[in-house]
Design a protein around this motif. Structure first.
Motif, short mmCIF file in Angstrom:
data_model
loop_
_atom_site.label_atom_id
_atom_site.label_comp_id
_atom_site.label_asym_id
_atom_site.label_seq_id
_atom_site.Cartn_x
_atom_site.Cartn_y
_atom_site.Cartn_z
N ASN A 334 0.64 -1.10 -0.07
CA ASN A 334 0.03 -0.05 -0.10
C ASN A 334 0.86 1.25 -0.09
OD1 ASN A 334 -3.61 -0.50 0.59
ND2 ASN A 334 -2.10 -2.24 1.23
N LEU A 335 1.90 1.08 0.80
CA LEU A 335 2.89 2.47 0.80
C LEU A 335 3.32 2.80 -0.69
CD1 LEU A 335 4.37 4.21 2.80
CD2 LEU A 335 6.46 2.77 2.38
N LEU A 336 3.66 1.72 -1.54
CA LEU A 336 4.30 1.96 -2.86
C LEU A 336 3.02 2.22 -3.79
CD1 LEU A 336 6.72 -1.15 -2.96
CD2 LEU A 336 7.51 1.13 -3.46
N GLN A 337 1.90 1.72 -3.51
CA GLN A 337 0.97 1.99 -4.50
C GLN A 337 0.37 3.51 -4.20
OE1 GLN A 337 -1.84 -1.39 -3.46
NE2 GLN A 337 -1.08 -2.46 -5.33
N GLU A 356 9.37 16.57 -7.57
CA GLU A 356 10.39 17.48 -6.62
C GLU A 356 9.46 18.30 -5.57
OE1 GLU A 356 13.65 17.96 -6.82
OE2 GLU A 356 13.49 16.20 -7.85
N GLU A 357 8.18 18.63 -6.20
CA GLU A 357 7.44 19.10 -5.05
C GLU A 357 7.15 18.70 -3.79
OE1 GLU A 357 2.60 20.17 -4.94
OE2 GLU A 357 3.64 20.10 -6.82
N LEU A 358 6.82 17.25 -3.88
CA LEU A 358 6.68 16.26 -2.79
C LEU A 358 8.11 16.30 -1.85
CD1 LEU A 358 4.53 13.64 -4.35
CD2 LEU A 358 3.90 15.35 -2.72
N LYS A 359 9.24 16.29 -2.65
CA LYS A 359 10.48 16.12 -1.87
C LYS A 359 10.64 17.41 -1.17
CE LYS A 359 13.19 13.04 -4.64
NZ LYS A 359 14.22 12.68 -5.51
N ARG A 360 10.22 18.70 -1.48
CA ARG A 360 10.38 19.76 -0.96
C ARG A 360 9.52 20.08 0.58
NH1 ARG A 360 10.65 22.15 -6.01
NH2 ARG A 360 8.53 22.44 -6.34
N TYR A 396 7.93 5.20 6.71
CA TYR A 396 6.56 5.41 6.79
C TYR A 396 6.18 6.50 5.82
CZ TYR A 396 7.45 9.51 9.79
OH TYR A 396 7.59 10.81 10.20
N LEU A 397 7.06 7.30 5.35
CA LEU A 397 6.73 8.28 4.32
C LEU A 397 6.77 7.61 3.04
CD1 LEU A 397 9.06 11.21 5.73
CD2 LEU A 397 6.62 11.14 5.85
N LEU A 398 5.87 8.22 2.17
CA LEU A 398 5.76 7.66 0.78
C LEU A 398 7.03 8.00 0.07
CD1 LEU A 398 2.34 9.07 -0.39
CD2 LEU A 398 2.70 6.92 0.80
N PRO A 399 7.43 6.77 -0.39
CA PRO A 399 8.75 6.79 -1.44
C PRO A 399 8.66 7.78 -2.32
CG PRO A 399 7.67 4.69 -1.69
CD PRO A 399 6.92 5.30 -0.56
N LEU A 400 9.61 8.66 -2.87
CA LEU A 400 9.60 9.42 -3.84
C LEU A 400 10.75 9.13 -4.87
CD1 LEU A 400 9.25 12.66 -1.69
CD2 LEU A 400 7.23 11.19 -2.89
N THR A 403 15.20 4.56 -4.98
CA THR A 403 16.05 4.06 -3.97
C THR A 403 15.10 3.82 -2.59
OG1 THR A 403 17.97 5.17 -4.62
CG2 THR A 403 17.94 4.35 -2.35
N GLU A 404 14.28 4.78 -2.36
CA GLU A 404 13.29 4.81 -1.38
C GLU A 404 12.46 3.59 -1.75
OE1 GLU A 404 13.29 9.24 0.20
OE2 GLU A 404 11.75 8.56 -0.65
N ALA A 405 11.84 3.47 -2.95
CA ALA A 405 11.06 2.30 -3.20
C ALA A 405 11.52 0.91 -3.27
CB ALA A 405 10.36 2.71 -4.76
N ARG A 406 12.68 0.93 -3.83
CA ARG A 406 13.26 -0.28 -3.37
C ARG A 406 13.61 -0.89 -2.10
NH1 ARG A 406 18.55 -2.66 -3.04
NH2 ARG A 406 18.90 -4.56 -4.15
N ALA A 407 13.66 0.09 -1.22
CA ALA A 407 14.04 -0.27 0.15
C ALA A 407 12.49 -0.72 0.76
CB ALA A 407 14.31 0.88 1.12
N ALA A 408 11.41 -0.16 0.35
CA ALA A 408 10.24 -0.77 0.98
C ALA A 408 9.74 -2.27 0.10
CB ALA A 408 8.92 0.47 0.50
N PHE A 409 10.20 -2.20 -1.04
CA PHE A 409 9.86 -3.33 -1.87
C PHE A 409 10.66 -4.65 -0.98
CE2 PHE A 409 11.96 -6.17 -4.95
CZ PHE A 409 10.85 -6.90 -5.30
#
Length: 640
Positions: A334-337, A356-360, A396-400, A403-409
């Motif tokens: 669900n985090l990834l989706q 970029e907007e979400l990263k800021r 717990y924050l949405l991957p952006l 690298t972050e997505a792979r960690a959750a995966f």
């Protein structure tokens, strides 16, 4: 109340202690053919205690219309609905404190008799006794001497009415119990007398700490039952809040079964996940994993000497830990989706500007989340560090980004492996396939973040490799629904791979290289997708091979989408032979027409496939023009 000499009082206290021992300890030894033997003995002792207390009652109550006969048997009471909150934190005239204590003692015996009848499956009699207790307490003000009884009797009535599916009646009793506790803690705060102390000699009274623990545990039960009531009323958010508080209090009071607690926390995490509250969901799952570990290691398997009890315990522990692992899978998926939904543009690709907007905005989000955490924490000092340590390993924050997505995966994939170790294909087909599909969905979500289209295509190939053998091996007679799910997902996966290959091909500058290296692979993927969509459609046919005139609601959209996709796929097959092109376009047109005709015959179906229907109608108009051009060209070529 008349005086009771010390020997009489000790005899009465001993009788109560014996009744408690029969109800809570000896009953566990009762034979299967007489399961309530000890409960019935306890009941007789409680009745004797009641009669003794009545004999000692002050003469001022002799004229009172009691709801009980001289033999101690309950008279019927009626109940029209649940309780409303007490108008004041007093209620009743009370009289002097000794008279009030007398009513509380009699009420307590009524309470224990009510519980006894409920436990022996005599619910109506149990209700009568519990309501007699309520009636006794109506004469008393809520005080440190009786507040525990005020709350416990309402808890029991809440449970009783909830068991009868009279949820609103149960709600009335339980919410009153909650309000009594909150008002008492605000106005008094000191640990009150426990109900068992009504029948204890001075040397057997509880300590301050024991009183506090029992009172807080009664309130914890109130919260637990209120959570169930709100759940049954469909007030899920309030139910989740009460459930969270219950779990916190159970840990604080050290009153919990580790594996049961862990499963409840894991279940609560699923609510938070559906609401996008991943910090809370992660905390629940981390606590669940740590507390489950308190059960100890899974016993080793020794088939030669293993007892049946040991084998059953090992299996239960393995199953429950596998269920917690499945909750972790859902968390990561669900985090990834949810991240994908936030980041994708109108054609389903990653939107760099949005990224970029979400990263800021992330730093502010982290600060806001930290403020919530203190109210959510589970665990004492012994477990908190272990929970926090596990939390740090999972975001717990949405991957952006990738690298972050792979960690959750990777976390989700690890739990897929754990879950499949218990839910094996042999014996747990449905569970195994669901875990497999979640694993496939993890790959699909990760692929969204991958820039390299070749690597993205390989991720989809992993999905095919997981699902295809299972789909082909499953027996259609017993696992038709599961096979349909796999067929549809395989068809869509091949379709995604085909689109990726086409995008890659379009980037090639050399037309000859495109022809030589790509066409065969493209057609293979196109044909494989068509094959599985067609298998799905064929699975809807009757035993005599006829396609249903009216599709069932649960397969309506999938079936029409499959028709639409098959039509599109036939039109995309690449062939240098004009005759083959015509055959493919004819099949494409036939499937587009099928979608349009079905929606004309069943207008209610149009809402389920608005986009697909609109495109199908357009293609039914345009494709014949293309087909006629190809036919003309073919005729010209034949004449030449």
């Amino acid at each position: 109340m008349a005086s009771i000499n010390s020997s009489e009082w000790r005899a009465l206290c001993d009788k109560f202690t014996t009744a408690q021992n029969l109800s809570e300890v000896e009953c566990l030894k009762d034979p299967a053919n007489d399961p309530f033997r000890s409960k019935y003995k306890a009941r007789e002792l409680l009745r004797e205690i009641y009669c003794s207390l009545k004999d000692f009652q002050a003469g001022g109550e002799e004229g009172e219309n009691d709801s009980r006969g001289e033999d101690g048997a309950a008279r019927p009471q009626t109940l029209d609905g649940g309780e409303k909150e007490l108008d004041g934190f007093g209620g009743g005239s009370g009289g002097d404190s000794e008279a009030g204590l007398g009513d509380a003692r009699l009420g307590a015996v009524e309470y224990y008799l009510g519980v006894n009848h409920v436990e022996t499956e005599e619910l109506s009699a149990g209700q009568e006794h519990l309501m007699n207790c309520i009636k006794r307490l109506d004469k008393c003000s809520v005080s440190p001497e009786n507040v525990s009884l005020f709350i416990n009797v309402r808890n029991q009535l809440g449970i009783l009415w909830a068991g009868r599916d009279e949820t609103e009646t149960a709600q009335g009793f339980l919410e009153t119990a909650e309000s009594i506790y909150l008002r008492y803690m605000k106005d008094e705060g000191s640990p009150p007398t426990d109900m068992t102390e009504y029948f204890s000699t001075e040397e057997n009274l509880l300590t301050h700490q024991e009183r506090s623990k029992r009172f807080e545990l009664a309130y914890t039960h109130t919260l637990y039952y209120v959570a169930q009531v709100y759940k049954n009323l469909g007030e899920i958010e309030r139910a989740a809040s009460y459930c969270h508080s219950t779990l916190q209090r159970q840990l604080k009071l050290n009153q919990f079964n580790p594996m049961e607690w862990a499963l409840n926390a894991a279940t609560l995490s699923q609510y938070y996940i559906t609401k996008g509250r991943y910090m809370e969901g992660r905390h629940c799952l981390s606590a669940s994993t740590v507390i489950a570990g308190l059960e100890g290691e899974v016993p080793s398997e020794d088939a030669a000497q293993e007892s049946e009890a040991k084998s059953e315990r090992r299996d239960q522990l393995r199953q429950k830990r596998a269920e917690i692992a499945r909750c972790w899978i859902k968390y990561c998926l669900n985090l990834l989706q949810d991240a994908k939904k936030q980041l994708e543009d109108n054609i389903g690709e990653l939107d760099a500007d949005r990224q970029e907007e979400l990263k800021r905005a992330r730093r502010q989000e982290e600060e806001e989340e930290k403020g919530k955490k203190s109210t959510l924490v589970f665990g004492s000092d012994d477990t908190f560090d272990s929970i926090a340590s596990l939390e740090e390993k999972v975001q717990y924050l949405l991957p952006l980004d990738f690298t972050e997505a792979r960690a959750a995966f990777l976390v989700g994939q690890n739990y897929c492996t754990q879950a499949k170790e218990y839910f094996e294909m042999d014996g747990y087909v449905t569970d195994h396939v669901e875990i497999l599909r979640d694993h496939s969905a993890l790959f699909r979500s990760l692929a969204f973040f991958e820039d390299d289209l070749e690597r993205r295509c390989k991720m989809h190939k992993r999905r095919v490799d997981m699902m295809e053998p299972i789909c082909m091996d499953l027996n259609s007679q017993y696992y038709l629904l599961i096979r349909r799910q796999l067929m549809f997902e395989l068809a869509e996966t091949y379709n995604e791979m085909m689109d990726l290959k086409l995008t890659l091909a379009n980037r090639q500058d050399d037309a000859e290289a495109l022809e030589h290296h790509t066409v065969k692979k493209f057609n293979h993927l196109c044909s494989s997708s068509t094959k599985y969509f067609q298998m799905f459609l064929d699975s809807l046919r009757s035993p005599d091979g006829k396609f249903p005139e009216r599709l069932e609601e649960e397969v309506l959209r999938p079936a029409l989408v499959a028709r639409f996709r098959v039509a599109r796929l036939y039109s995309r097959l690449i062939s240098p032979v004009l005759a083959t092109q015509l055959d493919n376009l004819d099949l494409s047109l036939e499937n587009y027409k099928n979608v349009v005709q079905y929606c004309e015959l069943h207008p209610e179906a149009a809402a389920a496939v608005e986009t697909e229907l609109e495109l199908s109608q357009e293609m039914v108009t345009l494709l014949p023009i293309k087909i006629n051009r190809l036919k003309a060209k073919l005729n010209t070529d034949d004449n030449n």
